[in-house]
Design a protein around this motif. Sequence first.
Motif, short mmCIF file in Angstrom:
data_model
loop_
_atom_site.label_atom_id
_atom_site.label_comp_id
_atom_site.label_asym_id
_atom_site.label_seq_id
_atom_site.Cartn_x
_atom_site.Cartn_y
_atom_site.Cartn_z
N ARG A 140 -9.20 3.48 2.38
CA ARG A 140 -9.52 3.97 1.04
C ARG A 140 -8.45 4.90 0.48
O ARG A 140 -8.38 5.14 -0.73
N ASP A 141 -7.59 5.44 1.34
CA ASP A 141 -6.53 6.36 0.90
C ASP A 141 -5.28 5.63 0.45
O ASP A 141 -4.32 6.27 0.00
N LEU A 142 -5.26 4.30 0.54
CA LEU A 142 -4.05 3.54 0.23
C LEU A 142 -4.12 2.91 -1.15
O LEU A 142 -5.18 2.45 -1.59
N GLY A 143 -2.96 2.86 -1.81
CA GLY A 143 -2.86 2.19 -3.10
C GLY A 143 -2.30 0.79 -2.94
O GLY A 143 -2.50 0.14 -1.91
N PHE A 144 -1.52 0.36 -3.95
CA PHE A 144 -1.01 -1.01 -3.93
C PHE A 144 0.51 -1.07 -4.09
O PHE A 144 1.05 -2.09 -4.49
N THR A 145 1.19 0.04 -3.77
CA THR A 145 2.64 -0.01 -3.72
C THR A 145 3.05 -0.84 -2.51
O THR A 145 2.24 -1.11 -1.61
N ASP A 146 4.33 -1.23 -2.46
CA ASP A 146 4.79 -2.01 -1.31
C ASP A 146 4.57 -1.26 -0.01
O ASP A 146 4.16 -1.84 1.00
N ALA A 147 4.85 0.06 -0.02
CA ALA A 147 4.67 0.86 1.20
C ALA A 147 3.21 0.92 1.61
O ALA A 147 2.89 0.82 2.80
N ASP A 148 2.31 1.07 0.64
CA ASP A 148 0.88 1.12 0.95
C ASP A 148 0.37 -0.23 1.45
O ASP A 148 -0.51 -0.31 2.32
N ARG A 149 0.90 -1.31 0.91
CA ARG A 149 0.50 -2.64 1.38
C ARG A 149 0.92 -2.83 2.84
O ARG A 149 0.17 -3.42 3.64
N VAL A 150 2.09 -2.34 3.19
CA VAL A 150 2.55 -2.44 4.58
C VAL A 150 1.61 -1.68 5.50
O VAL A 150 1.20 -2.18 6.56
N GLU A 151 1.26 -0.44 5.12
CA GLU A 151 0.37 0.36 5.95
C GLU A 151 -1.02 -0.24 6.02
O GLU A 151 -1.69 -0.20 7.07
N ASN A 152 -1.47 -0.84 4.94
CA ASN A 152 -2.77 -1.51 4.90
C ASN A 152 -2.85 -2.61 5.98
O ASN A 152 -3.80 -2.68 6.75
N ILE A 153 -1.82 -3.43 6.04
CA ILE A 153 -1.80 -4.52 7.01
C ILE A 153 -1.61 -4.00 8.43
O ILE A 153 -2.21 -4.53 9.38
N ARG A 154 -0.81 -2.96 8.59
CA ARG A 154 -0.63 -2.40 9.94
C ARG A 154 -1.96 -1.93 10.51
O ARG A 154 -2.30 -2.21 11.67
N ARG A 155 -2.72 -1.22 9.71
CA ARG A 155 -4.02 -0.71 10.19
C ARG A 155 -4.97 -1.85 10.52
O ARG A 155 -5.65 -1.83 11.55
#
Length: 646
Positions: free
Chosen positions: A523-538
């Motif tokens: 829920r703390d992540l947005g949709f920037t490229d960096a946030d998308r990367v972290e989203n998938i890592r988690r």
Amino acid sequence: MTETGAGAGAGATYTPDALIADDIHAYLDRHQNKTLLRFITCGSVDDGKSTLIGRLLYDSRTIFEDQLAALEADSRRVGTQGQEIDFALLVDGLAAEREQGITIDVAYRFFSTEARKYIVADTPGHEQYTRNMVTGASTADLAVILVDARKGVLTQTRRHSYLAHLVGIRHVVLAVNKMDLVDYSEQRFAEIVADYRAFATSIGIKEFTAIPISGFRGDNVTAASANTPWYAGPTLIAHLDRVEVDQHADAARAFRMPVQWVNRPNLDFRGFSGLIAAGTVRPGDAVRVLPSGRTSTIARIVTQGGDQDQAVAGQSVTLTLADEIDCSRGDVIAAADAPPEAADQFEATIVWMADDALLPGRGYWLKLGTQTVTASIQPPKYQVNVNTMERLAAKTLELNAIGVANLSTDRPLVFEPYAGENGTTNKTLGGFVLIDKFTNATVAAGMIHFALRRAQNVHWQATDTSREHHASLKNQQPAVLWFTGLSGAGKSTIANLVEKKLARMNRHTFLLDGDNVRHGLNRDLGFTDADRVENIRRVGEVAKLMTDAGLIVITAFISPFRSERDMVRAMMKPGEFIEVHIDTPLADAEARDVKGLYAKARSGQLKNFTGIDSPYEPPETPEIRIDTRALTPDEAADAIVARLIP
């Protein structure tokens, strides 16, 4: 005709040919035993680097006659300012090579004097090519920082000085060039030296040699100039000839040799080949192989010329061990009583060299010595302002940015801190490069500071119930069905049908949906490229834990980047990651647009939307490809289940 020599012994005679031969042998002997100095010329654009190198080549007489004739002709054609030769043309000819399609990152020139041999690295001064300067500086012993006397110390002067110091260059020459254009002003020279000294002190450069020169006119380059009677110091070449560089420092350190390859020409021989990075080794020495920590002793030191009694830093050798222990490329053979460390989390300085910014959390190849691992970089702790040395907050690193960040690797890395004791550097086991997994382009250079304490404090806790036992209780093989595709492609619909069909077959599953995990876990992540990367890592980490529990995990995420999907694949056991591409053309996905997201993205209300203003990288070789134009959702689900459970 013969000549006698008083020092030759009674009755000794020499023919002219013999005298010439003796002279040649004496010359070759002197030349072979000269010390070698590697240096780099750097500074801002138009500070005169090319002209200075051309002057050094010309004055050292390392230009062939045909080159000299061509240089004189080119100089007349470009109309040099009343001088017969434009020395910059000796080096600027590389521009023509680039126009012919030859890629050259750093141009190396070779010359020698009576005292020493030299390799000089010529790098561009433009900020865009700072990465090239780092390449040249990485092997240099000395840096010649050029400053245009009219312009003084500029941002690029500071950046290059900082980078030179950062990579371990401890000998610095401040060459204040184009003194002829400021009437050889002593006051102007003193102002620039004072300005540079203030900056140099702030970054840790304790001393440097300042020389007023004119590469164009030759003042104080190879001969003292009458135009600067107020300057009593050495010429540039005199300083280079006598500067003391400890070329044996590596040999005095503890033994280290990264293994480059296992030499196995036949069943009777097994050796480990590589370049000795530090220290001395002899047969009988006790060694330790890292990261495993196994010990043995050196049996033989094998070279092309035969076995040796010892080998030192800088030699390429093949070592055989007294014991049959596991050792392969990437391992490090080291002194048993003084081994380097091994860890998987570090703090490091990173020089970003790519046009695309650093994506924290993304997996990059990290190459250190002969080791290659996957590394992910955390958001930088800070970025360095090279003008003020101020530490600035930063979420990423852009082209030419220098920052400090933590990084983690997928397995232990054998390393030493880049900055060693007493001003030494451990370049082989302390310096690394980062490589983009998709483009194979080198995106950064880095220097390790130290291993993070948590790398030693956090250990895997052994458990008695294995993942195989969990899977056997469920009577199934764990797997990850990774659905990827554009928004609106039908991922969630098909994934839900697949789970229902598997449930009816009494399979134990769990569905991770892209929208659902953003309500809690992400829920703390947005949709920037960096946030998308972290989203998938988690999500990948969660999926891995679920496969350890023996589950069949179904995920439905856009997951637009190949590198992140490959990152998750690497987390899983071989064969457990099944990539399912829900292949729907953008026009079809946009036509469905049940959530109205494409319309908002087209109107500019929704930023970083995949397929519109953020890229989608489709799988190249997915395990399953579903063409939604040819199959209904139910047919697609049947095809996926049939692939999973034949």
